[in-house]
Design an enzyme around this catalytic site. Structure first.
Site, PDB file in Angstrom:
ATOM      1  N   LYS A   5      40.160  35.729  48.368  1.00  0.00           N
ATOM      2  CA  LYS A   5      39.897  35.636  46.896  1.00  0.00           C
ATOM      3  C   LYS A   5      40.893  36.577  46.239  1.00  0.00           C
ATOM      4  O   LYS A   5      40.628  37.903  46.555  1.00  0.00           O
ATOM      5  CB  LYS A   5      38.668  35.424  46.672  1.00  0.00           C
ATOM      6  N   LYS A  60      45.582  38.979  47.692  1.00  0.00           N
ATOM      7  CA  LYS A  60      46.372  39.077  46.616  1.00  0.00           C
ATOM      8  C   LYS A  60      47.798  38.486  46.573  1.00  0.00           C
ATOM      9  O   LYS A  60      48.159  38.394  47.715  1.00  0.00           O
ATOM     10  CB  LYS A  60      46.353  40.460  46.211  1.00  0.00           C
ATOM     11  N   THR A  80      36.100  39.091  32.834  1.00  0.00           N
ATOM     12  CA  THR A  80      36.361  40.437  33.407  1.00  0.00           C
ATOM     13  C   THR A  80      35.933  41.709  32.519  1.00  0.00           C
ATOM     14  O   THR A  80      35.461  42.734  32.469  1.00  0.00           O
ATOM     15  CB  THR A  80      38.063  40.701  33.792  1.00  0.00           C
ATOM     16  N   ASN A  85      44.271  40.657  28.876  1.00  0.00           N
ATOM     17  CA  ASN A  85      43.098  39.903  29.050  1.00  0.00           C
ATOM     18  C   ASN A  85      41.739  40.848  29.063  1.00  0.00           C
ATOM     19  O   ASN A  85      40.734  40.649  28.293  1.00  0.00           O
ATOM     20  CB  ASN A  85      43.174  38.850  29.936  1.00  0.00           C
ATOM     21  N   SER A 116      35.144  33.676  38.928  1.00  0.00           N
ATOM     22  CA  SER A 116      35.869  32.809  39.451  1.00  0.00           C
ATOM     23  C   SER A 116      35.070  32.165  40.378  1.00  0.00           C
ATOM     24  O   SER A 116      35.312  30.770  40.900  1.00  0.00           O
ATOM     25  CB  SER A 116      37.100  33.428  40.304  1.00  0.00           C
TER      26      SER A 116
HETATM   27  N1  GLU Z   1      42.884  39.451  39.614  1.00  0.00           N
HETATM   28  C1  GLU Z   1      41.464  39.450  39.038  1.00  0.00           C
HETATM   29  C2  GLU Z   1      41.015  40.820  39.910  1.00  0.00           C
HETATM   30  O1  GLU Z   1      41.588  41.670  40.352  1.00  0.00           O
HETATM   31  C3  GLU Z   1      40.542  38.246  39.368  1.00  0.00           C
HETATM   32  C4  GLU Z   1      40.680  37.520  40.619  1.00  0.00           C
HETATM   33  C5  GLU Z   1      39.878  36.296  40.936  1.00  0.00           C
HETATM   34  O2  GLU Z   1      39.462  35.731  39.868  1.00  0.00           O
HETATM   35  O3  GLU Z   1      40.027  35.773  42.089  1.00  0.00           O
HETATM   36  O4  GLU Z   1      39.822  40.861  40.202  1.00  0.00           O
END
Ligand code: GLU
Length: 427
Positions: free
Chosen positions: A69, A105, A189, A220, A361
């Site tokens: 994820k 990622k 977040t 954001n 998420s």
């Molecule tokens: N990009 C965000 C993070 O670094 C969210 C990742 C997600 O929702 O999977 O946590």
């Protein structure tokens, strides 16, 4: 990011805790590097008819606890090592938040502000065309990150669903509302950062209504962290610092009696650039991009990118600062950690502090699976509960083992990931 390799930084952080835990050499070898990496190229027709090729990545660091994820970043300076570091931190983030997911990622080497909307759509679809056989609701679930938006997630979900021949909202999260997204995901977040700061302040006996904060970023995460700090904790945000896409430099926007985050959002473009003329007219002081670090405040919230607090810049942190809450991934180098530790500043480490996004998420994926959607209040209440439990799990570990909060967060996370790997017979 000031010549620091983020993957080396992630490995140094891990190695230090692996030593403290006397972690088995084999287990350590599994966790030091990602399990799978995809490097690919995305050919794309530009609006003017020319053909361009973009470099794309997806790294799946560990999926012992559940599907990989993590977000997809679009940045001109993206490298495989930034993606590796961020994928690794996602493994620890999902484990510390105790959600049944692993770490991944993705990235594309591109400055999104150079693309038209139609080019962005084609690049999103192109990324999925390269990766669709290796992502999925039970395999790897991408999401937004720096440079990507809910709309882009919507296009990616559509492309995947077309290739699979069935509507598959759970393949990606951070989708737009009305397109399979969850209420509260946009705020998650930033609000998560504030829930952790609230708990840290309670622990230290600080009344947040009497505190001031300086924030790095106005994307954001920083936007909703500013709103949350002012509206939920009653504190005063004295500045936000952000990248200016026209001038290709950053500025700090200050107002000593408190910035108005909602006003600033109304004069900020989709890349997080604040309109300087409008800010000035409203009484904001525009200072150097580094000024946020040295502000005489109680709380510092780096909420933009990695590597901003280095051994050198951390020396500028005011003596008054009591809490550093890392809304960004990897904002603090090991040298800056040493300064923060020596000063006795309370750190809420990144993969704990900013876990609200991925936790929401996870809720989005659950709602997609159930095909039943919760109210915003329900989502935010569940998010607050999860973040609060995660914070206290780490704080208890830090107290029990007498270690720095970052190391405590690693200890909680590594233990959960290693347990899952053992139970599955991997190690
Ligand atoms: N990009 C965000 C993070 O670094 C969210 C990742 C997600 O929702 O999977 O946590």
């Amino acid at each position: 990011m000031s010549g620091i390799n983020p993957f080396e930084m992630a490995q140094r952080q891990f190695d230090e805790v692996a030593d403290q835990l006397a972690l088995d050499a084999g287990v350590r070898a599994v966790l030091r590097r990602p399990l799978r990496e995809f490097h690919f190229r995305i050919p794309m027709r530009m609006d003017d008819g020319s053909l361009k090729v973009f470099d794309g990545f997806r790294v799946q660091h560990n999926d012992a606890r559940g599907p990989a994820k993590g977000g997809i970043r679009w940045a001109a300076n993206e490298t495989i090592d930034t993606v590796r570091a961020l994928a690794t931190w996602m493994t620890w983030k999902c484990a510390v938040a105790d959600i049944p997911l692993g770490g991944g990622k993705g990235g594309v080497v591109v400055d999104p502000s150079t693309l038209s909307e139609t080019e962005k759509e084609r690049l999103c679809r192109g990324w999925v065309d390269q990766m669709w056989k290796n992502i999925g609701p039970r395999m790897d679930v991408p999401a937004p990150d720096v440079g990507t938006t809910p709309q882009m997630m919507g296009w990616m979900m559509d492309e995947y669903s077309k290739l699979k021949g069935e509507y598959t909202p759970g393949v990606i999260t951070g989708k737009p509302l009305g397109g399979g997204g969850s209420l509260g995901r946009t705020e998650a977040t930033g609000y998560g950062v504030i829930y952790s700061v609230r708990e840290a302040a309670k622990h230290l006996g600080i009344d947040t209504r009497k505190t001031t904060a300086s924030i790095h970023g106005f994307g954001n995460v920083a936007q909703y962290a500013s709103i949350g700090f002012a509206e939920m904790l009653g504190g005063t945000v004295v500045c936000v610092a952000c990248w200016d896409n026209q001038d290709k430099t950053s500025y700090t926007f200050s107002k000593d009696d408190g910035i108005d985050p909602r006003f600033l959002m109304s004069i900020t473009d989709q890349y997080g650039t604040i309109d300087k003329a409008k800010a000035k007219a409203a009484g904001y002081r525009i200072e150097d991009g580094q000024a946020w670090i040295g502000k005489d405040v109680d709380i510092l919230l780096p909420c933009a990118i990695e590597g901003v607090l280095t051994g050198e810049t951390a020396e500028k942190i005011s003596k008054r600062v009591k809490i550093v809450g890392e809304g960004a991934n990897g904002p603090t180098t090991p040298e800056a950690d040493a300064v923060i530790k020596k000063r006795g500043i309370f750190l809420v480490p990144d993969f704990l502090c900013n876990a609200g996004g991925v936790t929401c998420s996870y809720f989005e994926g659950v709602q997609n699976d159930m095909n039943f959607y919760w109210s915003k209040d329900e989502v935010l209440k569940k998010l607050d509960d999860k973040m609060t439990v995660a914070f206290h799990g780490v704080l208890d570990m830090a107290t029990e083992k007498k270690v720095y909060m970052r190391n405590a967060a690693y200890m909680v996370a590594i233990d959960r990931v290693v347990t899952a790997m053992r139970l599955r017979g991997w190690v």
